[in-house]
Write a protein that holds these residues in place. Structure first.
Motif, PDB file in Angstrom:
ATOM      1  N   GLN A  68       0.835  -1.193   0.000  1.00 20.28           N
ATOM      2  CA  GLN A  68       0.000   0.000   0.000  1.00 20.28           C
ATOM      3  C   GLN A  68       0.878   1.254   0.000  1.00 20.28           C
ATOM      4  O   GLN A  68       1.763   1.409   0.839  1.00 20.28           O
ATOM      5  CB  GLN A  68      -0.925   0.028   1.215  1.00 20.28           C
ATOM      6  CG  GLN A  68      -1.896   1.200   1.209  1.00 20.28           C
ATOM      7  CD  GLN A  68      -2.895   1.156   2.356  1.00 20.28           C
ATOM      8  OE1 GLN A  68      -2.832   0.282   3.218  1.00 20.28           O
ATOM      9  NE2 GLN A  68      -3.820   2.097   2.366  1.00 20.28           N
ATOM     10  N   TYR A  69       0.609   2.148  -0.959  1.00 19.64           N
ATOM     11  CA  TYR A  69       1.419   3.353  -1.100  1.00 19.64           C
ATOM     12  C   TYR A  69       1.258   4.287   0.096  1.00 19.64           C
ATOM     13  O   TYR A  69       0.182   4.373   0.699  1.00 19.64           O
ATOM     14  CB  TYR A  69       1.021   4.113  -2.366  1.00 19.64           C
ATOM     15  CG  TYR A  69       1.381   3.426  -3.658  1.00 19.64           C
ATOM     16  CD1 TYR A  69       2.703   3.395  -4.116  1.00 19.64           C
ATOM     17  CD2 TYR A  69       0.405   2.816  -4.436  1.00 19.64           C
ATOM     18  CE1 TYR A  69       3.036   2.779  -5.313  1.00 19.64           C
ATOM     19  CE2 TYR A  69       0.729   2.195  -5.648  1.00 19.64           C
ATOM     20  CZ  TYR A  69       2.050   2.176  -6.068  1.00 19.64           C
ATOM     21  OH  TYR A  69       2.374   1.559  -7.248  1.00 19.64           O
ATOM     22  N   PHE A  70       2.346   5.009   0.419  1.00 19.24           N
ATOM     23  CA  PHE A  70       2.282   6.045   1.438  1.00 19.24           C
ATOM     24  C   PHE A  70       1.254   7.096   1.022  1.00 19.24           C
ATOM     25  O   PHE A  70       1.172   7.479  -0.154  1.00 19.24           O
ATOM     26  CB  PHE A  70       3.640   6.728   1.607  1.00 19.24           C
ATOM     27  CG  PHE A  70       4.634   5.952   2.430  1.00 19.24           C
ATOM     28  CD1 PHE A  70       4.374   4.660   2.864  1.00 19.24           C
ATOM     29  CD2 PHE A  70       5.849   6.526   2.773  1.00 19.24           C
ATOM     30  CE1 PHE A  70       5.293   3.956   3.634  1.00 19.24           C
ATOM     31  CE2 PHE A  70       6.783   5.833   3.532  1.00 19.24           C
ATOM     32  CZ  PHE A  70       6.513   4.551   3.962  1.00 19.24           C
ATOM     33  N   PRO A  82     -13.216   4.390   1.757  1.00 28.51           N
ATOM     34  CA  PRO A  82     -13.319   2.933   1.642  1.00 28.51           C
ATOM     35  C   PRO A  82     -12.428   2.372   0.542  1.00 28.51           C
ATOM     36  O   PRO A  82     -12.289   1.152   0.431  1.00 28.51           O
ATOM     37  CB  PRO A  82     -14.800   2.718   1.308  1.00 28.51           C
ATOM     38  CG  PRO A  82     -15.207   3.977   0.607  1.00 28.51           C
ATOM     39  CD  PRO A  82     -14.439   5.073   1.300  1.00 28.51           C
ATOM     40  N   CYS A  83     -11.807   3.240  -0.278  1.00 22.79           N
ATOM     41  CA  CYS A  83     -10.914   2.799  -1.346  1.00 22.79           C
ATOM     42  C   CYS A  83      -9.461   2.979  -0.908  1.00 22.79           C
ATOM     43  O   CYS A  83      -9.119   3.952  -0.242  1.00 22.79           O
ATOM     44  CB  CYS A  83     -11.171   3.587  -2.624  1.00 22.79           C
ATOM     45  SG  CYS A  83     -12.836   3.373  -3.282  1.00 22.79           S
ATOM     46  N   ASP A 130       2.158  -5.584  -8.602  1.00 24.65           N
ATOM     47  CA  ASP A 130       3.209  -5.989  -9.536  1.00 24.65           C
ATOM     48  C   ASP A 130       3.557  -4.876 -10.523  1.00 24.65           C
ATOM     49  O   ASP A 130       3.654  -5.087 -11.729  1.00 24.65           O
ATOM     50  CB  ASP A 130       2.791  -7.251 -10.300  1.00 24.65           C
ATOM     51  CG  ASP A 130       2.701  -8.468  -9.396  1.00 24.65           C
ATOM     52  OD1 ASP A 130       3.485  -8.532  -8.425  1.00 24.65           O
ATOM     53  OD2 ASP A 130       1.861  -9.346  -9.659  1.00 24.65           O
ATOM     54  N   GLY A 131       3.731  -3.669  -9.997  1.00 24.99           N
ATOM     55  CA  GLY A 131       4.120  -2.543 -10.823  1.00 24.99           C
ATOM     56  C   GLY A 131       2.963  -1.762 -11.415  1.00 24.99           C
ATOM     57  O   GLY A 131       3.171  -0.701 -12.010  1.00 24.99           O
ATOM     58  N   GLU A 132       1.753  -2.241 -11.253  1.00 25.78           N
ATOM     59  CA  GLU A 132       0.564  -1.550 -11.726  1.00 25.78           C
ATOM     60  C   GLU A 132      -0.199  -0.975 -10.531  1.00 25.78           C
ATOM     61  O   GLU A 132      -0.172  -1.535  -9.433  1.00 25.78           O
ATOM     62  CB  GLU A 132      -0.351  -2.495 -12.513  1.00 25.78           C
ATOM     63  CG  GLU A 132       0.300  -3.100 -13.747  1.00 25.78           C
ATOM     64  CD  GLU A 132       0.574  -2.070 -14.823  1.00 25.78           C
ATOM     65  OE1 GLU A 132      -0.173  -1.070 -14.880  1.00 25.78           O
ATOM     66  OE2 GLU A 132       1.521  -2.261 -15.598  1.00 25.78           O
ATOM     67  N   ILE A 133      -0.882   0.151 -10.768  1.00 28.68           N
ATOM     68  CA  ILE A 133      -1.657   0.777  -9.703  1.00 28.68           C
ATOM     69  C   ILE A 133      -3.026   0.105  -9.612  1.00 28.68           C
ATOM     70  O   ILE A 133      -3.730  -0.035 -10.607  1.00 28.68           O
ATOM     71  CB  ILE A 133      -1.827   2.282  -9.961  1.00 28.68           C
ATOM     72  CG1 ILE A 133      -0.463   2.958 -10.003  1.00 28.68           C
ATOM     73  CG2 ILE A 133      -2.704   2.927  -8.893  1.00 28.68           C
ATOM     74  CD1 ILE A 133      -0.513   4.395 -10.465  1.00 28.68           C
ATOM     75  N   ALA A 134      -3.394  -0.310  -8.402  1.00 27.17           N
ATOM     76  CA  ALA A 134      -4.688  -0.950  -8.183  1.00 27.17           C
ATOM     77  C   ALA A 134      -5.427  -0.207  -7.078  1.00 27.17           C
ATOM     78  O   ALA A 134      -4.837   0.136  -6.046  1.00 27.17           O
ATOM     79  CB  ALA A 134      -4.509  -2.419  -7.795  1.00 27.17           C
ATOM     80  N   ASN A 163     -16.062   1.048  -9.965  1.00 27.71           N
ATOM     81  CA  ASN A 163     -15.678   0.720 -11.335  1.00 27.71           C
ATOM     82  C   ASN A 163     -15.812   1.933 -12.257  1.00 27.71           C
ATOM     83  O   ASN A 163     -14.932   2.200 -13.075  1.00 27.71           O
ATOM     84  CB  ASN A 163     -16.559  -0.426 -11.861  1.00 27.71           C
ATOM     85  CG  ASN A 163     -16.240  -1.739 -11.165  1.00 27.71           C
ATOM     86  OD1 ASN A 163     -15.115  -1.940 -10.696  1.00 27.71           O
ATOM     87  ND2 ASN A 163     -17.218  -2.636 -11.065  1.00 27.71           N
ATOM     88  N   ALA A 164     -16.900   2.671 -12.105  1.00 23.25           N
ATOM     89  CA  ALA A 164     -17.129   3.837 -12.965  1.00 23.25           C
ATOM     90  C   ALA A 164     -16.077   4.902 -12.729  1.00 23.25           C
ATOM     91  O   ALA A 164     -15.509   5.480 -13.652  1.00 23.25           O
ATOM     92  CB  ALA A 164     -18.526   4.411 -12.735  1.00 23.25           C
ATOM     93  N   ASN A 165     -15.779   5.186 -11.455  1.00 22.45           N
ATOM     94  CA  ASN A 165     -14.834   6.253 -11.145  1.00 22.45           C
ATOM     95  C   ASN A 165     -13.404   5.852 -11.417  1.00 22.45           C
ATOM     96  O   ASN A 165     -12.552   6.689 -11.719  1.00 22.45           O
ATOM     97  CB  ASN A 165     -15.006   6.688  -9.689  1.00 22.45           C
ATOM     98  CG  ASN A 165     -16.290   7.419  -9.445  1.00 22.45           C
ATOM     99  OD1 ASN A 165     -16.695   8.231 -10.257  1.00 22.45           O
ATOM    100  ND2 ASN A 165     -16.958   7.137  -8.345  1.00 22.45           N
ATOM    101  N   THR A 166     -13.099   4.546 -11.298  1.00 26.15           N
ATOM    102  CA  THR A 166     -11.758   4.082 -11.619  1.00 26.15           C
ATOM    103  C   THR A 166     -11.466   4.269 -13.097  1.00 26.15           C
ATOM    104  O   THR A 166     -10.400   4.695 -13.513  1.00 26.15           O
ATOM    105  CB  THR A 166     -11.582   2.605 -11.237  1.00 26.15           C
ATOM    106  OG1 THR A 166     -11.806   2.461  -9.844  1.00 26.15           O
ATOM    107  CG2 THR A 166     -10.170   2.124 -11.565  1.00 26.15           C
TER     108      THR A 166
END
Length: 218
Positions: free
Chosen positions: A86-88, A174-175, A181-185, A210-213
């Motif tokens: 998890q990113y800072f 909540p997100c 693996d190198g991709e943003i999720a 899903n819509a906002n992503t």
């Protein structure tokens, strides 16, 4: 036109804007607050091997007299790093006056700004050097560093409209954003959706995510 006010390129204009925002802070005594791993309670990932004194982010704020028309100027620096995957990121906040707007200028680095409504709607915009953002009223925001260098932003908002970090029983964001693996999720935790009569159902929350992503390309 006065040549001192003329810029031949967008890059020069951005550089001048960044310089002016930095000068605002240098001309006043602005106290610095440092947030370390041991100070955080908002990450979904935990790492018992991480040094508790690891710095997650710092912010400085120029004090104002909080009169009508006064502005608060500040700067936030989010360090690069991850807790597990998890990113800072910053804790995130509403404003004391929830109808207040806030403006952010990305000074350096790359990241995401995450918006969240009280109803649990959550989405991201990309941050990059020189980009400018308006935080709408009634909206919480969090800043996430997804790069290998510090992410630095300057901020401006009305002087008497401070930050509301403790929102009581309202569970924000909540997100959460991870390195997959190198991709943003960006994943949603349905257990963290706000405890309000207007809660979205799990199906609605997933639909909004899903819509906002797709909108933010997170």
């Amino acid at each position: 036109m006065n040549e001192n006010n003329y810029f031949s390129s967008i890059a020069e204009l951005k550089a001048e804007l960044i310089s002016q925002w930095n000068n605002r802070l240098r001309k006043s005594a602005a106290p610095k607050t440092t947030i370390r791993y041991k100070d955080t309670d908002y990450f979904k990932r935990q790492d018992p091997d991480m040094n508790p004194d690891t710095i997650i982010y710092e912010h400085i704020m120029r004090k104002t007299i909080s009169d009508q028309g006064e502005l608060t100027w500040g700067q936030v620096k989010i360090y690069p790093g991850q807790i597990k995957d998890q990113y800072f990121c910053t804790k995130g906040h509403f404003h004391i006056n929830e109808e207040t707007e806030e403006y952010l200028l990305c000074m350096k680095g790359e990241g995401l700004i995450m918006y969240c409504s009280k109803q649990g709607e959550c989405w991201c915009d990309e941050l990059h050097e020189g980009s400018f953002y308006r935080i709408p009223p009634m909206m919480a925001c969090r800043v996430i560093n997804i790069s290998d260098e510090p992410l630095m932003l300057s901020l401006c908002l009305p002087g008497k409209e401070g930050f509301k970090l403790d929102c009581g029983k309202l569970r924000l964001f909540p997100c959460h954003v991870y390195d997959d693996d190198g991709e943003i999720a960006m994943l949603v935790d349905l257990e963290e959706k706000p405890n309000r009569p207007s809660d979205f159902s799990p199906e609605e929350c997933l639909r909004l995510l899903n819509a906002n992503t797709e909108k933010a390309s997170c």
